[in-house]
Write a protein that holds these residues in place. Sequence first.
Motif, PDB file in Angstrom:
ATOM      1  N   ASN A  94      -4.396   6.107   1.000  1.00 14.11           N
ATOM      2  CA  ASN A  94      -3.125   5.382   1.001  1.00 14.11           C
ATOM      3  C   ASN A  94      -2.638   5.179   2.430  1.00 14.11           C
ATOM      4  OD1 ASN A  94      -3.110   5.387  -1.816  1.00 14.11           O
ATOM      5  ND2 ASN A  94      -2.067   7.398  -1.891  1.00 14.11           N
ATOM      6  N   VAL A  95      -1.918   4.074   2.655  1.00 11.45           N
ATOM      7  CA  VAL A  95      -1.331   3.753   3.974  1.00 11.45           C
ATOM      8  C   VAL A  95       0.168   3.653   3.792  1.00 11.45           C
ATOM      9  CG1 VAL A  95      -1.207   2.116   5.875  1.00 11.45           C
ATOM     10  CG2 VAL A  95      -3.401   2.565   4.748  1.00 11.45           C
ATOM     11  N   SER A 151       3.288   0.918   7.387  1.00 12.50           N
ATOM     12  CA  SER A 151       2.886  -0.347   8.017  1.00 12.50           C
ATOM     13  C   SER A 151       3.827  -1.467   7.593  1.00 12.50           C
ATOM     14  CB  SER A 151       1.444  -0.692   7.640  1.00 12.50           C
ATOM     15  OG  SER A 151       1.323  -0.857   6.237  1.00 12.50           O
ATOM     16  N   GLU A 198      -1.410  -5.264   7.457  1.00 12.26           N
ATOM     17  CA  GLU A 198      -1.773  -5.015   6.062  1.00 12.26           C
ATOM     18  C   GLU A 198      -2.444  -3.645   5.934  1.00 12.26           C
ATOM     19  OE1 GLU A 198      -1.067  -6.792   3.457  1.00 12.26           O
ATOM     20  OE2 GLU A 198      -0.084  -8.403   4.618  1.00 12.26           O
ATOM     21  N   PRO A 199      -2.171  -2.924   4.793  1.00 10.08           N
ATOM     22  CA  PRO A 199      -2.828  -1.612   4.590  1.00 10.08           C
ATOM     23  C   PRO A 199      -4.341  -1.694   4.642  1.00 10.08           C
ATOM     24  CG  PRO A 199      -0.983  -1.893   3.063  1.00 10.08           C
ATOM     25  CD  PRO A 199      -1.160  -3.208   3.748  1.00 10.08           C
ATOM     26  N   ARG A 244      -6.870   0.516   6.916  1.00 13.29           N
ATOM     27  CA  ARG A 244      -8.014   1.269   6.393  1.00 13.29           C
ATOM     28  C   ARG A 244      -9.327   0.833   7.045  1.00 13.29           C
ATOM     29  NH1 ARG A 244      -4.817   1.474   1.406  1.00 13.29           N
ATOM     30  NH2 ARG A 244      -5.378  -0.686   0.911  1.00 13.29           N
ATOM     31  N   THR A 257      -3.529  10.377   2.748  1.00 11.45           N
ATOM     32  CA  THR A 257      -2.436   9.457   3.120  1.00 11.45           C
ATOM     33  C   THR A 257      -2.417   9.287   4.649  1.00 11.45           C
ATOM     34  OG1 THR A 257      -1.106  10.111   1.212  1.00 11.45           O
ATOM     35  CG2 THR A 257       0.047   9.052   3.066  1.00 11.45           C
TER      36      THR A 257
END
Length: 861
Positions: free
Chosen positions: A42-43, A46, A50-51, A55, A98
């Motif tokens: 998980n991000v 931000s 974008e997550p 990643r 995370t």
Amino acid sequence: MLAGTICPSVAVAQTVGAPATPAPPPVTFVPAPQGDIITQVNVVGSQRIEPDTVRSYVKLRPGQLYTAEAGDQAIKDLFETELFADVTVRETAAGVVTIEVKENPVINRILFEGNKRLKEDKILKEIRLAPRQIFTRSKVRADVARIIELYRRQGRFAATVEPQMVMLDQNRVDIVYAISEGPKSKVRQINIIGNDKFSADRLRGEMATKQTRITSFFSSNTSYDPDRLAYDQQKLRQFYLTEGYADFRVVSAVAELTPDKEDFIITYVIEEGERYKFGEVKVESELRDFKPDFVKTLLPMKAGDWYNAKQVEDTVNSISETAGLLGYAFAQVEPNFNRDAETRTMELTFQVAETPRVYVERIDINGNTITQDKVIRREFRLQEGDAFNAFLVKRSKDRIQSLGYFQEKFEIEQKPGSGPDRVVLEANLEEKPTGELTLSAGFSSLERFIVNAGISQNNFRGRGQSVSASVNYSQFNKSVELGFTEPYLLDRNIALGGNIFRRDFNQFNFIGGNQRNTTYSQVSTGFQLRLGVPLTEFMQFQARYNFSIDDVSLAQDFFTGGRCDPFLAGRFLCDTIGKQTTSSIGYSIVYSTLDNGIRPTRGNRITWNQDFAGLGGSIRYLRSRLNADKYVNLGRGFVLNFGFEGGYIRSFNRTLRDENGNAIEPVRIIDRFFLGQPQFRGFEIRGIGPRVLRYQLDEQGEPIIGRRRELLADDSLGGRAYYLAKIEMPLPLGSGIQELGIRPSVFVDIGSVFGVKRPQVTSRETFRDPADGVIKAKCRNIATGQLTFPPAGGACPTGTTPLPAFDEQFLGDTWRPRVSAGFGVNWNSPFGPLRIDIAKALVTQPGDDPQLITFNVGTQF
């Protein structure tokens, strides 16, 4: 290192009204239990990024084993992107990792404070950060170093830059670079160690860098420049090689910055070595028609002379240029040395390698945005397809420079063509303003304040045509003139031009104190047509036709009984009045070898002029003039100019006599020669030569108003002959003065104008009463102009007016030279070209009018 490294720190400022932003928490890493399999990444945190993008920067993937080392590497990977201010990686549940990030802010603006010597636009071009980019501390540090480097290039080694960050809403920041420029770092001292043959002062004189002294105020070479340090080492080497020290070398060159960072101390350690002489000097040539015996006659050195590397270099260029005259554009001349350390001799062989004859394939002209291509091409002495000739290339360069349309330091480059026997000539030009708006002002004791204005364009419509208009105005002199010249009529080498003019000149007398009244008016209206054709490459023939109507009239106050009264206006003026026409034809032969017609540095220019009046009209004369100039390049920017001009006019009019039978000067006053400023510096306009002075007398025969020149009637008569010689030399006082556009010079002027018939003047004895021997005013009959002494009562009877006693003197008619010397300055000032001359009249003759200071100012467009 010459200076310490400046490490910037980022200071955080807060704008008014913006919410306070707490300092970012320290980077943390929460170790996860070892051995868990990652099921989800998980991000958190931000905003712009974008997550999935976050990643993609790390190597954590579902199905992999999560370890503390993997989490630590993920943090390093994210920081290396320079997109984040803070990163935390932790396992929040079994198999769930995370990534919590805090993004770097976006730059809103970049501002500069304290920059006076460097403009913002120049700094912005050099730094990496820009608005709408992501803020990173590494880029700020790089930009600070870059700005400091810019200031160091200007010699400001004490400059400091403090970056500041102003936080804004929506995660934006303003970057402010607070600059302290500091003083310009100067060279306080230049030390030289190891010099036995030459003094340190002599060696320092060869360098471009100069020590800071009071006398070097205008020089920019006292500022420290690392590039100039290397250049000075090369200058030292060139000097010693020129003096014969072939083993010379610079062991070290160290520049130390003083603790206050304001000055540098430069120390050179040198080894001079032994001095060499030339041994046998030979020439070997592989060119068929370029024989070694012929080339050897061009060599300036011989065995036994002291070795001189500069002489060798010049000889190589001379041989190459000579080969270029035979069509070998790329002749390769290689000097081969054979050094004998025991006998300290240097044997030298000039090897001329084989190369084909070359032809001009193409002529390229670049940079002429206004000037038409044909205007430049017609000055080339070679055409496409011609055999290459180095002399004609140089001559083409000189002719293009003489146009005055382009900046100096122009060269015609020779580039290889499509084959070994082809060459491309490329002229890279930079145009300069060819229009000129001039405004000159001066003060004359005769004419008071004088204003001359003119406008000219020497490259009208880019066709090389010249147009001009001028207006001269003073209380007693007014003129208007218009001119036009087409240098290539119908694209042929024929110059055609002309001008029209109207000149209004008023003469005056003093009537008491410093008040003057106009005595006569001279109005000249006419035109001139000119035609010029070349005779040879260096000689030109010019023909001209002049026509003018000259009307000289006298105010009615100076007429008595319908006739000019010499006691009121002067006898020579009475001889001048009348309306006459002049129709003359003339020619000029011009010989010029100047390298630059605008600002020559070498060569000669001789002009012979003759004009014959009598092709119609009422005036007949032959006027001859000679002008000659020689320029000698003394090196180091010194150019010595020797100039001479002289003339004589002979009248063919019949001899006229006045009412007393005295011969009148046959050459009109408007046709005679006059000298003074601006031709003869140190004297007023028409300030030397024959003249008549009139001043009022008291009863003892002494001048009532004294002999102050501004209170006398001063009438310049000019002469039938004149000569003027000058010696002038510019003073190259350093690049600092040149950058300001200042060109000083010293000069000496020698000359005279003479040769008129002595006019009839009124002597003081005319006013001496024989009854009592006292000088007194006379009574002038209004109707006849007859003079009589007043009756015993002292009052003039009815029908007469009193005429105060005066004395006239004729002075200045001598060939003996007048001499002046002085100092002049040409300055390309912000408001236009300015010329100031300060000249002292060293040798004068009675009647001359010296003047110490003159100036001229104008502008270009």
